[in-house]
Design an enzyme around this catalytic site. Structure first.
Site, mmCIF file in Angstrom:
data_model
loop_
_atom_site.group_PDB
_atom_site.id
_atom_site.type_symbol
_atom_site.label_atom_id
_atom_site.label_comp_id
_atom_site.label_asym_id
_atom_site.label_seq_id
_atom_site.Cartn_x
_atom_site.Cartn_y
_atom_site.Cartn_z
ATOM 1 N N ASP A 187 61.419 -51.480 -10.611
ATOM 2 C CA ASP A 187 61.038 -50.755 -11.824
ATOM 3 C C ASP A 187 60.402 -51.678 -12.849
ATOM 4 O O ASP A 187 59.368 -51.360 -13.443
ATOM 5 C CB ASP A 187 62.266 -50.088 -12.446
ATOM 6 C CG ASP A 187 62.677 -48.816 -11.732
ATOM 7 O OD1 ASP A 187 61.789 -48.045 -11.345
ATOM 8 O OD2 ASP A 187 63.879 -48.597 -11.568
ATOM 9 N N THR A 188 61.038 -52.814 -13.090
ATOM 10 C CA THR A 188 60.527 -53.698 -14.139
ATOM 11 C C THR A 188 59.193 -54.316 -13.742
ATOM 12 O O THR A 188 58.327 -54.524 -14.609
ATOM 13 C CB THR A 188 61.547 -54.791 -14.471
ATOM 14 O OG1 THR A 188 61.986 -55.445 -13.277
ATOM 15 C CG2 THR A 188 62.760 -54.199 -15.146
#
Length: 415
Positions: A187-188
């Site tokens: 996600d990051t």
């Protein structure tokens, strides 16, 4: 650093000199999405001065509000990731709420969303609809598999992206199942690529006379993009990289080694000159001067021997002694930092990487500081994550909705 309570710093307050120097001052971001990949990208923009309007569903809002450790019913992660954002609640299934989004988009610079492809189109809020309202709009679209392709409509989370992107197959030990990093790295990574894409599109719009555009971020592609030489090595040599535990494959020596007190030391002695200093510090002058080990390609062939020698030395000493010897020898090394280590570390403190703010009930909270550090236009935390719908009336009033109209929308479940 001056502190602000949630919502204290807003459109009605006088900006400070620091805010006037923000890199993204005047940029308006509309955030449509939940959890991490889209919202974290918006958070990064907000930390550098963009006005971020986060749209949440009435009732529960973003599920991140209830993830991990809670304080007074709200996630500490929420307070960190949603810093500097304004929260408005909208039921996006309602035509009136959809119209409010269109009104917000008219003068927005960036829209960030991470719904499953086709969801926004079903609400009349897809790229074609929004770019027709605002031709200069930049839209960051984050999804598991991208906006097209045979997998596009599948649900996707970071865990799946890390697997498909090739990362999970490399994490862990060869005799055990793959493991995950303890954060949602897929996600990051997607968030970071999304921010890069938005800034590139803004530059193109401003400097090249371009038009608005959308950025298609697939979680698995964000992971795949950092997999170094995995694909060319397979294409050229048929090499399928596998799990190698704590070692960095093809780089020697670089691994985790046990100490006599049960702790571990990370040693990166992979540069040729550093390798020699490491061996000499260990008293292994024979290995320091061995011509077979003078260069990395030679050391890789004898990595097991080198690691055995390092392990023999570290296992005979406590961690602090090992770190002291290696620091004096100018060899990159580290303990395995825990949250407690980080919180008390003098280097973190000297660089102001942990800053204190205040929760709505007055409770102090420590947050990680903003990265990267910029000399002229630094990022800043003006307030922690807002209460659900805290800025709804402020935002709707700015769109010209009267108090009576706002009350009607609230009673109808639109907001």
């Amino acid at each position: 650093m001056e502190k602000f309570a949630p919502g204290q710093e807003g459109s009605d307050s006088q900006p400070t000199s620091d805010e006037q120097q923000s890199s993204l001052k005047g940029i308006k971001v509309i955030e449509l999405g939940t959890l991490i990949a889209g919202p974290y990208a918006a958070s990064l923009l907000g930390q550098f001065g963009a006005e971020v309007i986060k749209i949440e569903s009435p009732g529960d809002g973003d599920p991140l509000r209830k993830w991990r450790k809670l304080h007074d019913g709200t996630s500490l992660w929420w307070y960190s990731q949603s810093r500097n954002k304004k929260s408005i609640t909208l039921n996006l299934k309602s035509p009136e709420a959809q119209q409010i989004v269109r009104d917000l988009v008219r003068d927005a610079d960036i829209v960030i969303e991470n719904f499953r492809p086709g969801t926004l189109e079903g609400w009349g809020l897809g790229w074609d609809a929004l770019s027709a309202i605002n031709p200069n709009l930049i839209m960051v679209r984050v999804s598991g598999y991208g906006q097209d392709g045979p997998y596009a409509k599948r649900p996707g989370f970071a865990a799946i992206a890390e697997s498909m992107g090739g990362l999970r197959n490399l994490v862990g030990f060869p005799d055990r199942p793959p493991v995950r990093v303890g954060i949602s790295i897929g996600d990051t990574l997607a968030s970071l690529y999304g921010v890069i894409g938005a800034l590139l599109a803004m530059h193109h719009l401003k400097s090249n006379g371009g038009k608005g555009q959308f950025i298609d971020i697939a979680l698995y592609e964000a992971v795949f993009g950092v997999m170094e030489s995995m694909i060319p090595e397979y294409a050229e040599f048929g090499l399928v990289r596998e799990r190698t535990g704590a070692s960095l494959p093809g780089i020697s020596p670089s691994s985790t080694y046990p100490c006599s007190d049960g702790l571990y030391v990370i040693i990166a002695g992979n540069a040729d000159s550093i390798y020699k200093r490491l061996m000499n510090a260990m008293g292994r002058h024979d290995l320091a001067e061995d011509p077979r080990l003078a260069r990395n390609d030679g050391r890789v062939q004898h990595n097991d021997m080198i690691d055995a020698a390092i392990t023999e030395w570290t296992s005979a000493h406590e961690l602090d002694y090992v770190l002291d010897i290696l620091e004096k020898a100018d060899v990159p090394s580290s303990r395995v930092f825990t949250a407690a280590d980080i919180h008390e570390d003098p280097h973190y403190r000297a660089r102001n990487m942990i800053e204190q703010h205040t929760l709505p009930d007055g409770q102090p909270i420590d947050l990680a500081a903003v990265v990267p550090k910029m000399s002229g236009t630094p990022g800043k935390t003006n307030w922690v994550g807002p209460e659900l719908g805290q800025h709804t009336e402020e935002i709707l009033s700015a769109l010209g909705r009267s108090a009576e109209e706002i009350l009607r929308l609230r009673n109808a479940g639109v907001i």
